[in-house]
Design an enzyme around this catalytic site. Structure first.
Site, PDB file in Angstrom:
ATOM      1  N   HIS A  73      -2.158  -7.659   8.016  1.00  0.00           N
ATOM      2  CA  HIS A  73      -2.946  -7.035   7.308  1.00  0.00           C
ATOM      3  C   HIS A  73      -4.385  -6.760   7.736  1.00  0.00           C
ATOM      4  CE1 HIS A  73      -2.891  -5.934   2.941  1.00  0.00           C
ATOM      5  NE2 HIS A  73      -4.110  -6.476   2.794  1.00  0.00           N
ATOM      6  N   HIS A 131      -2.845  -2.850   4.562  1.00  0.00           N
ATOM      7  CA  HIS A 131      -4.201  -2.727   4.197  1.00  0.00           C
ATOM      8  C   HIS A 131      -4.927  -1.671   4.243  1.00  0.00           C
ATOM      9  CE1 HIS A 131      -8.150  -4.385   3.099  1.00  0.00           C
ATOM     10  NE2 HIS A 131      -8.622  -3.905   4.117  1.00  0.00           N
ATOM     11  N   GLU A 138       0.198  -7.008  -2.157  1.00  0.00           N
ATOM     12  CA  GLU A 138      -1.083  -7.480  -2.626  1.00  0.00           C
ATOM     13  C   GLU A 138      -1.797  -6.586  -3.845  1.00  0.00           C
ATOM     14  OE1 GLU A 138      -4.107  -7.161  -0.106  1.00  0.00           O
ATOM     15  OE2 GLU A 138      -4.150  -5.157   0.260  1.00  0.00           O
ATOM     16  N   HIS A 180      -3.948   1.405   3.408  1.00  0.00           N
ATOM     17  CA  HIS A 180      -3.126   2.250   2.628  1.00  0.00           C
ATOM     18  C   HIS A 180      -3.139   3.802   2.923  1.00  0.00           C
ATOM     19  CE1 HIS A 180      -4.041  -0.333  -1.304  1.00  0.00           C
ATOM     20  NE2 HIS A 180      -3.688  -0.942  -0.279  1.00  0.00           N
ATOM     21  N   HIS A 219      -5.957  -9.474  -1.175  1.00  0.00           N
ATOM     22  CA  HIS A 219      -5.816  -9.671  -2.553  1.00  0.00           C
ATOM     23  C   HIS A 219      -4.813 -10.682  -3.236  1.00  0.00           C
ATOM     24  CE1 HIS A 219      -8.490  -6.448  -3.670  1.00  0.00           C
ATOM     25  NE2 HIS A 219      -7.875  -5.565  -2.369  1.00  0.00           N
TER      26      HIS A 219
HETATM   27 FE   LIG Z   1      -3.655  -3.173  -0.006  1.00  0.00          FE
HETATM   28 FE   LIG Z   2      -5.601  -5.325   1.642  1.00  0.00          FE
END
Ligand SMILES: [Fe+2]
Ligand SMILES: [Fe+2]
Length: 260
Positions: free
Chosen positions: A147, A172, A36, A174, A65
């Site tokens: 996510h 999501h 994404e 990170h 995203h």
């Molecule tokens: Fe991401």
């Molecule tokens: Fe995300």
């Protein structure tokens, strides 16, 4: 092998550098990445998806995203190996799950998105039930990319699907969590796999702009950071019933691979 959100050019280069080494080491039957943030931190393009597939990626999941690059509308309906969250509104382009054919077996890949601190989508739990009901008993190996922002919502999904899917892996945030485990009914779980991309930014974005945003509350345009990368993934192993035998997290810093 499931590899977390690939962020920008730094992340794509890290994947290019690491995937051949990791394939030699782990011989994964399937490699899945979250894409994404692959195009400058926002969405994915057809060229980048192609590059991932050529590197040996079997499937790409997305997230909030998904629509950031307009050209995705030109290929998301045709590209069966790329999926977006299944609980997006009815009629949304693309698909929320897919069956990937490997040399020896098939993998069902499902993408869902959480609703805590994210847009109010359809219920991801109900959507998971619906997809699993439609799939029936035909497939053993089912991996869910959930996510989502909140660890509580991710854990809820892990426990909700325990024993019904092979793995629930989070994306999501990170930031890789250290809670990988096999749940009692056999589902592999981690709250977040982590990212692949700039290590000294903030979640991959240039850090001064993120700090400015927090301090001033003014609109700030984030750009992907440059510099050294870090790489996060999980490797999982399943038995013939599709239940987990192993989940192991991978965390690699760019400087650690310079000389091998
Ligand atoms: Fe991401
Ligand atoms: Fe995300």
């Amino acid at each position: 092998m499931f590899i977390g959100d690939i962020v920008g050019a730094v992340g794509r280069n890290a994947l290019k550098q690491m995937l051949p080494k990791l394939k030699l080491k782990h011989s994964p039957h399937f490699v899945v990445v979250n894409g994404e943030n692959a195009a400058g931190g926002r969405g994915i393009t057809a060229a980048i998806a192609k590059e991932f597939f050529e590197l040996g990626v079997h499937g790409i999941t997305m997230g909030n995203h998904t629509w950031d690059q307009k050209e995705i509308f030109d290929f998301i309906d045709e590209e069966e190996r790329l999926i977006r969250p299944a609980n997006f509104p009815k009629g949304t382009p693309g698909r929320g799950f897919t069956v990937i054919k490997g040399k020896e077996n098939e993998l069902v890949l499902i993408n869902l998105q959480g609703r805590t601190f994210l847009p109010p989508l359809d219920c991801p739990f109900e959507k998971a039930d619906e997809i699993l009901h439609d799939l029936g008993k035909k497939y053993q190996y089912i991996i869910v990319d959930f996510h989502a922002e909140a660890t509580s919502e991710k854990l809820a999904m892990g426990w909700y699907l325990d024993g019904r899917v092979s793995a629930v892996v989070g994306t999501h945030t990170h930031v890789q969590t250290h809670d990988e485990r096999i749940l009692p009914q056999g589902t592999a779980y981690i709250s977040d796999v982590g990212m692949v991309g700039p290590r000294d930014g903030i979640l991959g974005m240039e850090r001064q702009s993120v700090i400015r945003k927090f301090r001033t509350q003014l609109p700030v345009r984030f750009v992907v950071d440059e510099g050294k990368w870090h790489f996060h993934a999980v490797v999982m192993e399943f038995d013939h019933n599709g239940l987990a035998k192993k989940i192991e997290s991978i965390r690699i810093f760019e400087e650690d691979v310079l000389f091998d």
